[in-house]
Motif scaffolding. Structure first.
Motif, mmCIF file in Angstrom:
data_model
loop_
_atom_site.group_PDB
_atom_site.id
_atom_site.type_symbol
_atom_site.label_atom_id
_atom_site.label_comp_id
_atom_site.label_asym_id
_atom_site.label_seq_id
_atom_site.Cartn_x
_atom_site.Cartn_y
_atom_site.Cartn_z
ATOM 1 N N TYR A 140 4.864 1.231 22.044
ATOM 2 C CA TYR A 140 4.181 1.937 20.968
ATOM 3 C C TYR A 140 5.182 2.739 20.143
ATOM 4 N N GLY A 141 5.078 2.617 18.834
ATOM 5 C CA GLY A 141 6.030 3.273 17.944
ATOM 6 C C GLY A 141 7.157 2.363 17.508
ATOM 7 N N GLU A 142 7.252 1.190 18.133
ATOM 8 C CA GLU A 142 8.238 0.194 17.726
ATOM 9 C C GLU A 142 7.533 -0.955 17.009
ATOM 10 N N LYS A 143 8.279 -1.980 16.654
ATOM 11 C CA LYS A 143 7.668 -3.127 15.995
ATOM 12 C C LYS A 143 6.735 -3.845 16.961
ATOM 13 N N TRP A 144 5.758 -4.543 16.410
ATOM 14 C CA TRP A 144 4.780 -5.273 17.202
ATOM 15 C C TRP A 144 5.475 -6.302 18.090
ATOM 16 N N THR A 145 5.079 -6.315 19.362
ATOM 17 C CA THR A 145 5.594 -7.286 20.323
ATOM 18 C C THR A 145 4.448 -7.727 21.223
ATOM 19 N N ALA A 146 4.120 -9.009 21.214
ATOM 20 C CA ALA A 146 3.045 -9.524 22.062
ATOM 21 C C ALA A 146 3.564 -9.800 23.468
ATOM 22 N N VAL A 147 2.632 -9.937 24.395
ATOM 23 C CA VAL A 147 2.987 -10.289 25.765
ATOM 24 C C VAL A 147 3.497 -11.728 25.804
ATOM 25 N N ARG A 148 4.541 -11.959 26.586
ATOM 26 C CA ARG A 148 5.086 -13.300 26.721
ATOM 27 C C ARG A 148 4.433 -14.042 27.888
ATOM 28 N N SER A 168 -2.366 0.242 29.971
ATOM 29 C CA SER A 168 -1.354 -0.102 28.967
ATOM 30 C C SER A 168 -1.963 -0.010 27.572
ATOM 31 N N ILE A 169 -1.179 0.478 26.618
ATOM 32 C CA ILE A 169 -1.602 0.463 25.222
ATOM 33 C C ILE A 169 -0.982 -0.753 24.536
ATOM 34 N N THR A 202 -1.500 -5.729 25.484
ATOM 35 C CA THR A 202 -1.426 -5.202 24.114
ATOM 36 C C THR A 202 -2.789 -4.796 23.566
ATOM 37 N N PHE A 203 -3.815 -4.725 24.422
ATOM 38 C CA PHE A 203 -5.165 -4.498 23.921
ATOM 39 C C PHE A 203 -5.628 -3.049 24.023
ATOM 40 N N GLY A 204 -4.794 -2.142 24.518
ATOM 41 C CA GLY A 204 -5.219 -0.758 24.658
ATOM 42 C C GLY A 204 -5.444 -0.089 23.312
ATOM 43 N N THR A 205 -6.554 0.632 23.194
ATOM 44 C CA THR A 205 -6.873 1.326 21.942
ATOM 45 C C THR A 205 -6.490 2.797 21.982
ATOM 46 N N GLY A 206 -6.332 3.343 23.190
ATOM 47 C CA GLY A 206 -6.095 4.775 23.323
ATOM 48 C C GLY A 206 -7.373 5.578 23.466
#
Length: 443
Positions: free
Chosen positions: A118-126, A351-352, A358-362
């Motif tokens: 979070y706070g970096e560029k978008w990265t999906a799960v591999r 996980s956010i 990558t599905f966490g909303t907070g």
């Protein structure tokens, strides 16, 4: 002025109550009481809130709760506490809450603030194979790089949680040979930077296994610091031995007066044996009751109904809580059964956005909404009860509709939300307009 259409400018005039989304005040702003809000959003002195909407009771028809009654109040905040709740008084010196509903602020009781993208560029799960052990191998590769800026990313993640109404989190933090205690130190720095606007408790988490990667020495070192819980992870799958790992975890907690919070993903026989073994250990050591938790505990969703009832009853009697992310699809946790047996059920985002998910909303309010949908809590009463998943317990009204929150002397941790009542807030995942932590107006 309609409370749902108040603008940013209007709320700035009211001491920043009502700002949509998270927007810390960049410079000092004068508020009607003459006090000052600084860069971190903290109000320096005591103050009064007016036009605060509170729930006062239920409205019944033929014995069924059909609506929630509310009224406007004035509330005095003093020394981080709610000093007094009074009939609403239109004082010119009070901060105007504009009729927004005040609820207990939220708690995220399972998250990993120490490792995030979070706070970096978008990265999906591999794509991955090999289960948790393959993820351990991945973490051993990427953690050194992630640690370089983990403090700043943790602070951004905290700000996301705050924007969703959360003032407190239980964060698991990696303790293993790759990170040693560096992940803990970096997160503690972030929490120190946010101490006036956010609270937390920490779990020393052996993400790479207690013995699988020889994390035991680092856990012993971490246990002597200001962490709150000793964590664990799938003792049979990762370490290959339930008793050895659980005995180590329990004894470390006892020796250092800590709680226990164990990740348990195992859903087969080993998962059930781990649950039963932990119940026995807690019953042997009563001082662990009320401070021992199983996170996820997916095995409960795989048991037949009678076994679910049996284990839920034992968990409740042992004072062991369940922290669930409210999974859905092929695995539905027996949360109503757990609640029936007085098991302390809490939720969190886990996980956010990271290498796990990558599905966490907070939003833990979104988790309460999901639980209400999954388990059929669709009535006014049922929806209002689900709010406790977001607050980790406190509700404005008890089961009989008697007001139990807020009361004089309660901590001044609350949100202001654009909803008419708790039921609407859960059902609509209503917008958070303001967060107050220990009397400090965060936004």
């Amino acid at each position: 002025m309609n409370r749902s259409t108040l603008s940013r400018k209007d709320f700035l005039k009211n001491a920043t109550l009502g700002l949509a989304g998270l927007s810390f005040i960049p410079s000092a702003v004068s508020i009607p009481t003459g006090k000052t809000i600084g860069k971190n959003g903290a109000v320096a002195n005591n103050y009064t809130l007016k036009n605060v909407r509170l729930e006062t009771g239920f409205e019944y028809e033929n014995g069924e709760v059909i609506a929630t009654k509310t009224a406007l109040f004035s509330i005095d905040i003093e020394d981080k506490k709610i000093k007094k709740i009074r009939p609403n008084q239109p004082s010119a010196n009070a901060i105007d809450a504009a009729g927004l509903l005040m609820l207990p602020a939220f708690k995220d009781m399972h998250i990993h603030l120490d490792k995030t993208f979070y706070g970096e560029k978008w990265t999906a799960v591999r794509k991955r194979t090999g289960g948790v052990k393959s993820m351990i191998a991945l973490e051993q590769q990427i953690l050194p790089e992630m640690l370089k800026n983990s403090t700043g990313k943790a602070e951004k993640l905290i700000e996301l949680l705050q924007s969703k109404g959360t003032f407190f989190a239980r964060s698991h933090v990696n303790i293993e040979p790759s990170s040693k205690l560096n992940s803990l130190k970096n997160l503690q720095l972030a929490l120190e930077n946010k101490k006036d606007v956010f609270g937390a408790e920490l779990v020393a988490f052996p993400q790479h296994g207690v013995f699988y990667t020889d994390s035991a020495p680092y856990l012993k070192e971490a246990a002597k610091t200001a962490i709150d819980f000793i964590g664990g992870l799938d003792p049979y799958t990762i370490d290959g031995a339930i008793e050895k790992t659980m005995d180590f975890t329990v004894q470390l907690a006892l020796d250092n007066d800590k709680g226990i919070d164990i990740h348990l993903h195992e859903s087969g026989e080993s998962g059930l044996k781990t649950v039963e073994y932990l119940i026995d250990k807690v019953n042997e050591n009563p001082r662990l009751k009320g401070k021992t938790y199983l996170s996820h505990c997916f095995v409960l969703g795989k048991l037949d109904k009678s076994k679910q009832e049996e284990i839920a009853e034992k968990l409740g009697a042992a004072g062991i809580g369940i922290v669930s992310t409210i999974p859905f699809g092929g695995l539905v946790m027996p949360i109503p059964t757990l609640l029936k047996h007085h098991v302390n059920v809490m939720t969190g985002n886990d996980s956010i956005v990271d290498h796990w998910n990558t599905f966490g909303t907070g939003s833990v309010l979104q988790k309460a909404n999901l639980a209400a949908q999954l388990y059929g809590y669709t009535t006014e009463f049922g929806l209002s009860r689900m709010l406790k998943l977001a607050t980790a317990g406190p509700l404005p009204l008890d089961e009989k509709g008697l007001q139990q929150w807020p009361k004089g002397g309660d901590d001044a941790d609350m949100i202001f939300i654009d909803a008419s009542c708790s039921a609407e807030a859960v059902s609509r995942i209503s917008a958070i307009k303001s967060l107050i932590y220990k009397g400090n107006i965060v936004f």
